[in-house]
Design an enzyme around this catalytic site. Structure first.
Site, mmCIF file in Angstrom:
data_model
loop_
_atom_site.group_PDB
_atom_site.id
_atom_site.type_symbol
_atom_site.label_atom_id
_atom_site.label_comp_id
_atom_site.label_asym_id
_atom_site.label_seq_id
_atom_site.Cartn_x
_atom_site.Cartn_y
_atom_site.Cartn_z
ATOM 1 N N LYS A 1 0.862 -1.183 0.000
ATOM 2 C CA LYS A 1 0.000 0.000 0.000
ATOM 3 C C LYS A 1 0.896 1.230 0.000
ATOM 4 O O LYS A 1 1.466 1.620 1.010
ATOM 5 C CB LYS A 1 -0.942 0.064 1.197
ATOM 6 C CG LYS A 1 -2.073 1.033 0.854
ATOM 7 C CD LYS A 1 -2.732 1.710 1.999
ATOM 8 C CE LYS A 1 -1.994 2.818 2.663
ATOM 9 N NZ LYS A 1 -1.816 4.039 1.851
ATOM 10 N N GLU B 1 10.145 1.338 10.475
ATOM 11 C CA GLU B 1 11.094 2.458 10.335
ATOM 12 C C GLU B 1 10.265 3.730 10.477
ATOM 13 O O GLU B 1 9.393 3.993 9.653
ATOM 14 C CB GLU B 1 11.795 2.400 8.984
ATOM 15 C CG GLU B 1 12.721 1.198 8.908
ATOM 16 C CD GLU B 1 13.429 1.040 7.576
ATOM 17 O OE1 GLU B 1 13.208 1.856 6.682
ATOM 18 O OE2 GLU B 1 14.194 0.086 7.459
ATOM 19 N N CYS C 1 13.546 11.147 6.606
ATOM 20 C CA CYS C 1 13.505 10.729 8.008
ATOM 21 C C CYS C 1 14.873 10.841 8.668
ATOM 22 O O CYS C 1 14.979 11.006 9.870
ATOM 23 C CB CYS C 1 13.005 9.294 8.098
ATOM 24 S SG CYS C 1 14.046 8.144 7.210
ATOM 25 N N GLU D 1 9.267 16.239 15.693
ATOM 26 C CA GLU D 1 9.615 16.054 14.288
ATOM 27 C C GLU D 1 8.720 16.938 13.430
ATOM 28 O O GLU D 1 7.491 16.850 13.505
ATOM 29 C CB GLU D 1 9.418 14.588 13.861
ATOM 30 C CG GLU D 1 9.834 14.366 12.422
ATOM 31 C CD GLU D 1 9.508 12.965 11.902
ATOM 32 O OE1 GLU D 1 8.360 12.507 12.077
ATOM 33 O OE2 GLU D 1 10.402 12.335 11.322
HETATM 34 N N1 LIG Z 1 12.703 5.658 9.624
HETATM 35 C C1 LIG Z 1 12.602 5.706 8.306
HETATM 36 O O1 LIG Z 1 13.291 4.992 7.573
HETATM 37 C C2 LIG Z 1 11.646 6.643 7.662
HETATM 38 C C3 LIG Z 1 10.606 7.233 8.376
HETATM 39 N N2 LIG Z 1 9.721 8.087 7.754
HETATM 40 C C4 LIG Z 1 8.697 8.753 8.554
HETATM 41 O O2 LIG Z 1 7.471 8.791 7.802
HETATM 42 C C5 LIG Z 1 6.713 9.956 8.155
HETATM 43 C C6 LIG Z 1 6.223 10.625 6.885
HETATM 44 O O3 LIG Z 1 5.491 9.744 6.102
HETATM 45 P P1 LIG Z 1 3.893 9.676 6.129
HETATM 46 O O4 LIG Z 1 3.468 9.049 4.836
HETATM 47 O O5 LIG Z 1 3.322 10.989 6.522
HETATM 48 O O6 LIG Z 1 3.611 8.665 7.316
HETATM 49 P P2 LIG Z 1 2.211 8.051 7.759
HETATM 50 O O7 LIG Z 1 2.512 7.241 8.947
HETATM 51 O O8 LIG Z 1 1.152 9.069 7.818
HETATM 52 O O9 LIG Z 1 1.815 7.110 6.533
HETATM 53 C C7 LIG Z 1 2.637 6.048 6.114
HETATM 54 C C8 LIG Z 1 1.773 4.982 5.476
HETATM 55 O O10 LIG Z 1 0.938 4.392 6.474
HETATM 56 C C9 LIG Z 1 -0.405 4.388 6.032
HETATM 57 N N3 LIG Z 1 -1.275 4.424 7.203
HETATM 58 C C10 LIG Z 1 -1.661 5.496 7.926
HETATM 59 N N4 LIG Z 1 -2.434 5.108 8.978
HETATM 60 C C11 LIG Z 1 -2.530 3.753 8.914
HETATM 61 C C12 LIG Z 1 -3.176 2.763 9.696
HETATM 62 N N5 LIG Z 1 -3.875 3.082 10.796
HETATM 63 N N6 LIG Z 1 -3.064 1.467 9.337
HETATM 64 C C13 LIG Z 1 -2.323 1.124 8.250
HETATM 65 N N7 LIG Z 1 -1.700 2.010 7.461
HETATM 66 C C14 LIG Z 1 -1.785 3.308 7.785
HETATM 67 C C15 LIG Z 1 -0.492 5.606 5.134
HETATM 68 O O11 LIG Z 1 -1.611 5.535 4.285
HETATM 69 C C16 LIG Z 1 0.830 5.522 4.402
HETATM 70 O O12 LIG Z 1 0.792 4.594 3.347
HETATM 71 C C17 LIG Z 1 7.662 10.804 8.967
HETATM 72 O O13 LIG Z 1 7.335 10.700 10.331
HETATM 73 C C18 LIG Z 1 9.026 10.192 8.747
HETATM 74 O O14 LIG Z 1 9.940 10.379 9.776
HETATM 75 C C19 LIG Z 1 9.833 8.364 6.436
HETATM 76 C C20 LIG Z 1 10.852 7.802 5.696
HETATM 77 C C21 LIG Z 1 11.840 6.920 6.246
HETATM 78 O O1 LIG Z 2 18.300 4.552 2.404
HETATM 79 C C1 LIG Z 2 17.300 4.067 2.933
HETATM 80 O O2 LIG Z 2 17.117 2.848 2.962
HETATM 81 C C2 LIG Z 2 16.306 4.940 3.526
HETATM 82 C C3 LIG Z 2 16.276 6.195 3.159
HETATM 83 C C4 LIG Z 2 15.321 7.085 3.696
HETATM 84 C C5 LIG Z 2 14.906 8.126 3.001
HETATM 85 O O3 LIG Z 2 15.306 8.378 1.784
HETATM 86 C C6 LIG Z 2 13.964 9.094 3.505
HETATM 87 O O4 LIG Z 2 13.441 8.939 4.584
HETATM 88 O O5 LIG Z 2 13.712 10.028 2.785
#
Ligand SMILES: NC(=O)C1=CN([C@@H]2O[C@H](COP(=O)(O)OP(=O)(O)OC[C@H]3O[C@@H](n4cnc5c(N)ncnc54)[C@H](O)[C@@H]3O)[C@@H](O)[C@H]2O)C=CC1
Ligand SMILES: O=C(O)/C=C/C=C(\O)C(=O)O
Length: 486
Positions: free
Chosen positions: A178, A254, A288, A390
């Site tokens: 998804k 993540e 992130c 964040e």
């Molecule tokens: N640690 C890492 O590697 C990374 C972390 N992030 C984090 O992602 C966030 C930004 O991305 P967003 O898309 O806004 O995150 P989000 O958590 O709002 O959405 C991520 C995904 O989860 C789905 N989703 C939302 N609620 C759900 C539920 N109750 N059950 C199942 N699926 C659900 C969304 O539709 C989307 O596909 C930031 O907090 C960022 O730090 C982003 C990239 C890398």
């Molecule tokens: O390199 C990875 O596996 C993860 C990268 C994360 C990002 O590119 C991001 O959060 O934008």
């Protein structure tokens, strides 16, 4: 206008209840696509297709055959490179050079690297003594975990989705993806690639929609999904963990970060400025791993703030394909509102706004886009909301520090623990600091320099588990032990 359907059992299908939602361009908020919103029945159909593939042709392939197919996926992504670049640029509004040099090549690499890992990583074996002296041989075999639910975010859609799909398929699983409702384009294109190279129907499925009471929740609560890998916000992870508890399914998370960048006075100054600039502002700060808290040793503090300000003021806003533009908008109006509310809060909390703090002046249709200025603050205490929470935007707060102990304490004073970037020419100190900062990933004199064999993930609220190289195999396979009496 693009029409994006779900991809189930190798076929693009509209939603069974015919519901669709709109996708808007981040650069001007025009509607640019209509997306099929998967129903509960669609998700159920996709889970059944994934299970059937697991028990059918896909499950019967040898490892070598699977590896060859994954290489073919990577090659086909490379052959259709421009299509992927265009789709991801349209979806995210981010500059062409970032797509061409970071995000899309990484999607292809995610298939190759895990094909290599599964082929080359041995499992354990032990010779075991037995009372009769004949001994026994214990050895482990890896089995796919089953049907994997892949829930991915919008900030680096193709990179982050394939970072999960690559290892899952390499290990012999099938997937139900998804993508974020904000960025569905490249997940659909990957369906075309899968069909073209002959990945059996049902191995790779995509269902579009939202989180709660939509495709996201339908996947995470479906009893036919054996494990869930998620990248996104920490509070979403909490909801998914609750759903996964029913049926005690495994999760890999993540999540968010509030990462510290640390610059010592002995750092190569220009490299440190460039490194912190990238880490705070790449992808309009929607990374992130990005740096929203910068700590600079006091003797170079003023000079550093001045240099970072000059770079932040040098960005050129524009459409991804506009000649000379190098800076994109935020993903959505909603996210723009959130980031601007933090810009406002910083002022209310008494920050000195070194640069930015608002919306750039854009002409014509672009005036409707989700633009925000790269923003730098100083002067806030560690308790300020913009220093603790964040934001996920192009902004950072810079504080001076006087000692290693002080900066380590500040860097660790957060509920998150994803990454840090440290700039110094004193490598003894750098190694020592790396052991003291409570994060999953430390970069020294670098940032976002990735080797896909290394462990990737966060401590504390930033994640559960590690992916990358052999660590991905731990999540995407079950290790089974076989004991043979000799
Ligand atoms: N640690 C890492 O590697 C990374 C972390 N992030 C984090 O992602 C966030 C930004 O991305 P967003 O898309 O806004 O995150 P989000 O958590 O709002 O959405 C991520 C995904 O989860 C789905 N989703 C939302 N609620 C759900 C539920 N109750 N059950 C199942 N699926 C659900 C969304 O539709 C989307 O596909 C930031 O907090 C960022 O730090 C982003 C990239 C890398
Ligand atoms: O390199 C990875 O596996 C993860 C990268 C994360 C990002 O590119 C991001 O959060 O934008």
């Amino acid at each position: 206008m693009r029409q994006i359907d779900n991809f189930i059992n190798g076929v693009f299908l509209p939603a069974s209840h015919s519901r669709r939602f709109e996708k808007r361009s981040p650069v001007d908020n025009r509607v640019i696509a209509s997306i099929a919103e998967a129903s509960h029945a669609d998700v159920d159909m996709a889970v059944k297709a994934a299970r059937a593939a697991l028990n059918g042709e896909w499950g019967r392939l040898t490892q070598d055959q699977r590896v060859d197919l994954l290489y073919a996926v990577a090659d086909e992504i490379t052959r259709r490179f421009d299509d992927f670049v265009d789709a991801e640029m349209e979806d995210t509004g981010q500059p062409e050079h970032v797509m061409k040099h970071v995000f899309i090549p990484r999607g292809a690499a995610n298939f190759k690297i895990f094909a290599d890992v599964i082929k080359n990583v041995p499992t354990e074996s032990f010779m075991t003594d037995t009372p009769d002296g004949r001994g026994a041989l214990n050895y482990a075999i890896r089995k796919p975990k089953g049907v994997i639910g892949v829930i991915s975010p919008w900030n680096a859609p193709f990179l982050l989705m394939t970072w999960k799909v690559g290892p899952a398929l390499a290990c012999g699983n099938t997937v139900l993806v998804k993508p974020s409702e904000e960025t569905p384009f490249t997940a659909a294109l990957l369906g075309e690639v899968m069909n073209k190279v002959g990945i059996p129907a049902g191995v790779y499925n995509v269902v579009n929609g939202f989180g709660p009471d939509s495709a996201g929740e339908f996947i995470t609560s479906h009893p036919g999904v054996d494990a869930i890998t998620f990248t996104g916000e920490t509070r979403t992870g909490t909801a998914i963990m609750k759903a996964a508890a029913t049926g005690t399914r495994d999760v890999s998370f993540e999540m968010g970060g509030k990462n510290a960048g640390i610059v010592f006075a002995d750092a190569d100054f220009d490299e440190a400025v460039n490194g912190i600039f990238r880490s705070a502002f790449l992808n309009t700060g929607q990374v992130c791993l990005g740096t929203e808290r910068v700590y600079v040793e006091r003797p170079i503090f003023d000079k550093f703030v001045t240099a970072l300000k000059a770079k932040a003021e040098g960005v050129k806003f524009g459409r991804p394909s506009d000649h000379g533009s190098n800076y994109g908008p935020l993903i959505s109006r909603e996210h723009q509102t959130k980031v601007l509310s933090y810009y406002q809060k910083a002022v209310e909390e008494g920050a000195t706004v070194v640069t930015g703090g608002g919306v750039p002046e854009m002409q014509g249709e672009l005036a409707e886009g989700n633009w925000v200025q790269p923003t730098i603050w100083t002067g806030l205490p560690e308790t300020a909301a913009v220093v603790r929470e964040e934001i996920f935007g192009p902004c950072c707060h810079i504080s001076p520090f006087d000692s290693e102990d002080e900066v380590v304490a500040k860097a660790n004073d957060t509920e998150y623990g994803l990454s840090t970037t440290i700039w110094t020419t004193n490598l003894t100190r750098a190694h020592r600091m790396a052991g003291r900062i409570d994060v999953g990933i430390t970069w020294i004199n670098s940032w976002f320099l990735r080797d896909l064999r290394t462990a990737f993930g966060g401590t504390k609220q930033s994640g559960i588990g590690r992916e990358g190289g052999v660590h991905s195999l731990e999540f995407y396979t079950e290790l089974r032990n076989v004991c043979v009496k000799l």
